[in-house]
Design an enzyme around this catalytic site. Structure first.
Site, mmCIF file in Angstrom:
data_model
loop_
_atom_site.group_PDB
_atom_site.id
_atom_site.type_symbol
_atom_site.label_atom_id
_atom_site.label_comp_id
_atom_site.label_asym_id
_atom_site.label_seq_id
_atom_site.Cartn_x
_atom_site.Cartn_y
_atom_site.Cartn_z
ATOM 1 N N ASP A 103 -105.026 12.690 39.980
ATOM 2 C CA ASP A 103 -105.213 11.432 39.252
ATOM 3 C C ASP A 103 -103.922 10.625 39.334
ATOM 4 O O ASP A 103 -102.875 11.055 38.846
ATOM 5 C CB ASP A 103 -105.572 11.742 37.795
ATOM 6 C CG ASP A 103 -106.000 10.514 37.017
ATOM 7 O OD1 ASP A 103 -105.869 9.398 37.556
ATOM 8 O OD2 ASP A 103 -106.449 10.664 35.867
ATOM 9 N N ASP A 112 -108.598 5.780 41.865
ATOM 10 C CA ASP A 112 -107.356 6.466 41.493
ATOM 11 C C ASP A 112 -107.504 7.954 41.232
ATOM 12 O O ASP A 112 -106.563 8.584 40.734
ATOM 13 C CB ASP A 112 -106.741 5.789 40.265
ATOM 14 C CG ASP A 112 -107.636 5.876 39.044
ATOM 15 O OD1 ASP A 112 -108.826 6.218 39.189
ATOM 16 O OD2 ASP A 112 -107.149 5.599 37.934
ATOM 17 N N GLU A 113 -108.641 8.557 41.549
ATOM 18 C CA GLU A 113 -108.766 9.989 41.315
ATOM 19 C C GLU A 113 -109.707 10.639 42.323
ATOM 20 O O GLU A 113 -110.632 10.003 42.829
ATOM 21 C CB GLU A 113 -109.236 10.281 39.896
ATOM 22 C CG GLU A 113 -110.575 9.695 39.533
ATOM 23 C CD GLU A 113 -110.979 10.026 38.112
ATOM 24 O OE1 GLU A 113 -110.514 11.044 37.583
ATOM 25 O OE2 GLU A 113 -111.770 9.260 37.536
#
Length: 306
Positions: free
Chosen positions: A124, A215-216
């Protein structure tokens, strides 16, 4: 959302509710309970009561406020229904024994799955949108910034979170919490570009990884570990290091025996941290927890007890 009090008797609950309605502050107090402090990482130091107060006062009378009240009422009614079913279950020894046997079977099955030795990793990126903007404009470093506008914020950096500003918060509320907040317009072209760079790095560990968002990412690194003779922590630390080298952005990682636990672990040591969950047993899932999960599942699915 505040849980309803433990049920004692219908008469006692009704009496208490009537007394509360007579209080001049009853409506405000009940409504304020709707806005539970949601602590993103980096918000530990802010004044939670003050944040709740600002959100409450800024939202009062809005359609959102009314919707939250309606949802809270529905959830409270559902909680009361579930508690009544639980009371019935606990008073029926035969039914309780049946559910206990079912819970034992679930524990056994879970342990068998964990025994396979699967290792998952979740990565993350920290304050992703804000971090990209700060990288592009270093003069923003150390200042509270939020990506978005007065209508809605998509990300706030850690400096802003100290004031209670967080993602998915309207900007007009955020500016009341942090008057010096700097708004930055989002640039998804840049975000997608950086996300693509990170994905290319992580594909080395699992060609079938899944990106939950820009973003992850979640991945199964079992085979990579076997092929390279490295530990799970080594893989996580290497991935984080490579991301910093390629993008100048930090990332937090979590490793666990399944993707859910790996995701939870990735949030435990933010920002720029790594957490490895032991692979020896089902973490956090004891017999009571599984019993409760099974009971709740059946209540919701069929409206019956077990």
């Amino acid at each position: 959302m505040k849980n309803p009090p433990v049920h004692v008797s219908s008469h006692q609950e009704n009496t208490s509710a009537n007394n509360e309605k007579n209080s001049p502050d009853a409506e405000d107090n009940a409504a304020r309970d709707l806005f539970v402090f949601a602590a993103d990482k980096g918000m530990q130091q802010c004044d939670r009561k003050q944040v709740d107060k600002v959100i409450f006062e800024s939202s009062k009378g809005s359609a959102y406020f009314k919707n939250q009240q309606d949802k809270d009422s529905a959830v409270n009614s559902r909680c009361t229904e579930i508690k009544d079913k639980l009371a019935k279950l606990l008073s029926d020894q035969q039914m309780l024994a049946s559910c206990t046997r079912r819970a034992d079977m679930l524990v056994s099955q879970a342990r068998q799955r964990f025994a396979v030795g699967k290792v998952c990793m979740h990565v993350d990126l920290d304050q992703f949108y804000a971090a990209v903007e700060i990288r592009e404009n270093p003069s923003l470093a150390g200042k509270p910034i939020a990506v978005g506008g007065m209508a809605m914020i998509s990300t706030a950096n850690y400096e802003a979170r100290k004031f209670g500003v967080r993602s998915a918060m309207p900007g007009f509320i955020a500016i009341k919490l942090c008057p010096q907040l700097i708004f930055v317009n989002s640039s998804f072209t840049k975000y997608r570009e950086v996300s693509g760079q990170v994905k290319q790095i992580l594909l080395n560990y699992d060609p079938n990884l899944s990106m939950g968002s820009l973003d992850e990412a979640s991945m199964d690194i079992t085979q990579y570990i076997r092929n390279h003779g490295v530990s799970a922590r080594d893989v996580a630390e290497e991935a984080r290091r490579r991301i910093v080298e390629a993008t100048s952005l930090t990332a937090s990682a979590g490793v666990g025996p399944n993707k859910m636990l790996a995701k939870i672990a990735s949030d435990m040591n933010k920002p720029n941290g790594c957490t490895v969950v032991p692979m020896t047993q089902p973490v956090g899932l004891g017999r009571i927890a599984l019993f409760a999960m099974e009971y709740e599942y059946n209540c919701i699915r069929s409206g019956t007890v077990c």
